[in-house]
Enzyme design. Structure first.
Site, mmCIF file in Angstrom:
data_model
loop_
_atom_site.group_PDB
_atom_site.id
_atom_site.type_symbol
_atom_site.label_atom_id
_atom_site.label_comp_id
_atom_site.label_asym_id
_atom_site.label_seq_id
_atom_site.Cartn_x
_atom_site.Cartn_y
_atom_site.Cartn_z
ATOM 1 N N ASP A 61 0.840 -1.195 0.000
ATOM 2 C CA ASP A 61 0.000 0.000 0.000
ATOM 3 C C ASP A 61 0.877 1.248 0.000
ATOM 4 O O ASP A 61 1.980 1.237 -0.540
ATOM 5 C CB ASP A 61 -0.934 -0.049 1.223
ATOM 6 C CG ASP A 61 -2.306 0.522 0.932
ATOM 7 O OD1 ASP A 61 -2.400 1.741 0.725
ATOM 8 O OD2 ASP A 61 -3.292 -0.246 0.911
ATOM 9 N N ASP A 70 -3.608 2.577 17.837
ATOM 10 C CA ASP A 70 -4.355 1.341 17.600
ATOM 11 C C ASP A 70 -3.524 0.280 16.890
ATOM 12 O O ASP A 70 -3.985 -0.848 16.713
ATOM 13 C CB ASP A 70 -5.616 1.622 16.789
ATOM 14 C CG ASP A 70 -6.629 2.455 17.553
ATOM 15 O OD1 ASP A 70 -6.399 2.693 18.761
ATOM 16 O OD2 ASP A 70 -7.627 2.894 16.955
ATOM 17 N N HIS A 96 -3.992 5.767 3.459
ATOM 18 C CA HIS A 96 -4.712 4.588 2.991
ATOM 19 C C HIS A 96 -4.149 3.314 3.602
ATOM 20 O O HIS A 96 -4.891 2.461 4.093
ATOM 21 C CB HIS A 96 -4.649 4.522 1.466
ATOM 22 C CG HIS A 96 -5.519 3.470 0.863
ATOM 23 N ND1 HIS A 96 -5.065 2.208 0.572
ATOM 24 C CD2 HIS A 96 -6.822 3.481 0.506
ATOM 25 C CE1 HIS A 96 -6.046 1.493 0.050
ATOM 26 N NE2 HIS A 96 -7.122 2.240 0.006
ATOM 27 N N SER A 267 -11.420 -1.521 -1.266
ATOM 28 C CA SER A 267 -10.192 -1.586 -0.473
ATOM 29 C C SER A 267 -10.462 -2.138 0.923
ATOM 30 O O SER A 267 -9.830 -3.111 1.343
ATOM 31 C CB SER A 267 -9.554 -0.204 -0.371
ATOM 32 O OG SER A 267 -8.800 0.092 -1.507
#
Length: 389
Positions: A61, A70, A96, A267
């Site tokens: 990516d 997180d 992304h 995605s």
């Protein structure tokens, strides 16, 4: 978690459009309440067996922010196959990729990890492989000529460096998209090493419905997107290569930095499928990619009449059911699939004339083509310590 409010602007990353969405507090309870996808795929039932411990998912990516609370402790050192463009702290970096990583392996944070977002396999590790730039990266045009082959190289690198699953929430579904032998061969290489490969089916359901690569390569598990009511998302590409469907609408995920975003696209659907495979591999590490594919398709929810169709593949993933069914399987030897499409090429990718027919505008890089078209397109950013304008 610091109390935040939702910014009203949503950037449609694949087509550079803007949308206005209502402001919603980004408190922990608000975030978790919006994670409808985990309930839809029966995550709680699957977690009685495993949460993905011991499995590494390669995320090919735009990069992953390893410092997001997180994802803290989940992310392995990144391999950057682009080598230029925005970096950590820039607005055009890793948005992304961080989102996809959190869908797969987000573990929340705070006391009892009650804040933030949970991924489908919250104990899995993430191996980031940067193969593309964000759409708004000022240098993205350089990759047209300088980084052709980054995806193929990234697949091989991940396969050789510990990946148990390869996630590609990206692709080219322009009218000029074609298979590229290097990419096809790299995927067959990964499959031959026993590594399942997942890709987004495409976001062109309303814009030409073109075949998307890498989703259409032989052996790839291609994910289409469904909404919270189980209907096919209108943007989701419909084609013969659709394997299964997964949530892909109003999906909450981490953003680079310490924020969050909500978006739609095939995605996130691919990321959920990769998370499901991580759970299966954690409990049954010796199953082959073909066996895992059959588990996903044979246990899918809401299977279409006849067993599959181009909208949903075999139906909505159900990792809990797949884990149960896997208990009756014995591992089979992995037989590498032969490479296909060796006499074809990938094509130049979207052009100005193609723009109306394709949502692709995510950094064409393989032979000047493959953009991050299958992205979380309607993105709502949460930023800490900000107020709604």
């Amino acid at each position: 978690m610091t109390k935040t409010v939702l910014r009203g602007a949503a950037v449609a990353l694949s087509c550079a459009a803007l949308a206005v969405l209502p402001a919603v507090p980004a408190r922990a309870d608000a975030l978790r309440a919006q994670e409808w996808a985990l309930q839809a795929v029966h995550a709680q039932q699957a977690w009685r067996t495993t949460k993905g411990a011991g499995v590494t998912v390669a995320v090919l990516d735009t990069g992953v922010d390893a410092n997001h609370p997180d994802l803290d402790g989940q992310v392995l050192p990144e391999q950057d196959l682009v080598g230029f463009g925005a970096g950590p702290g820039d607005t055009a970096w890793a948005q992304h990729g961080t989102g996809m990583a959190s869908i797969i392996a987000g573990h929340g944070h705070g006391a009892g990890r009650q804040d933030g977002v949970l991924g489908l396999a919250p104990q899995a590790r993430i191996l980031p492989v940067r193969v593309i730039l964000e759409d708004n990266d000022p240098q993205r045009g350089r990759a047209r000529t300088e980084k052709a082959g980054a995806l193929a190289d990234g697949i091989r690198w991940a396969a050789d460096h510990g990946a148990d699953v390869i996630n590609m929430s990206l692709g080219d579904d322009s009218s000029s998209a074609h298979p590229e032998p290097r990419e096809d061969a790299a995927i067959q290489y990964a499959l031959g090493k026993g590594i399942p490969v997942v890709a987004s089916a495409g976001n062109g359901g309303q814009k030409g419905n073109h075949v998307s690569y890498p989703a259409a390569y032989p052996g790839v598990i291609a994910a289409t997107a469904v909404t919270h009511v189980g209907a096919r998302a209108r943007f989701s590409t419909r084609h013969w290569y659709a394997t299964v469907s997964a949530p892909g609408f109003d999906i909450v995920m981490a953003d680079a930095g310490n924020g969050y975003l909500s978006g739609w696209g095939t995605s996130p659907a691919a990321a959920f499928v990769s998370g499901a495979i991580a759970l299966i591999r954690s409990a049954h590490p010796d199953l082959s990619p073909a066996q895992i594919r059959r588990l996903l398709t044979s246990t899918a929810q809401d299977s279409p009449e006849g067993g599959r169709d181009d909208d949903y593949g075999a139906g909505l993933i159900d990792p809990a059911a797949a884990l149960t069914a896997a208990g009756d399987l014995k591992p089979t030897p992995q037989k590498p699939s032969p490479a296909a499409y060796a006499d074809r090429y990938f094509g130049p990718g979207p052009t100005a004339g193609d723009a109306a027919d394709s949502p692709v505008n995510w950094l064409p890089w393989t032979a000047g083509a493959a953009g991050l078209a299958l992205v979380a397109a309607a993105v709502v950013l949460w930023r800490g310590r900000r107020t709604h304008p």
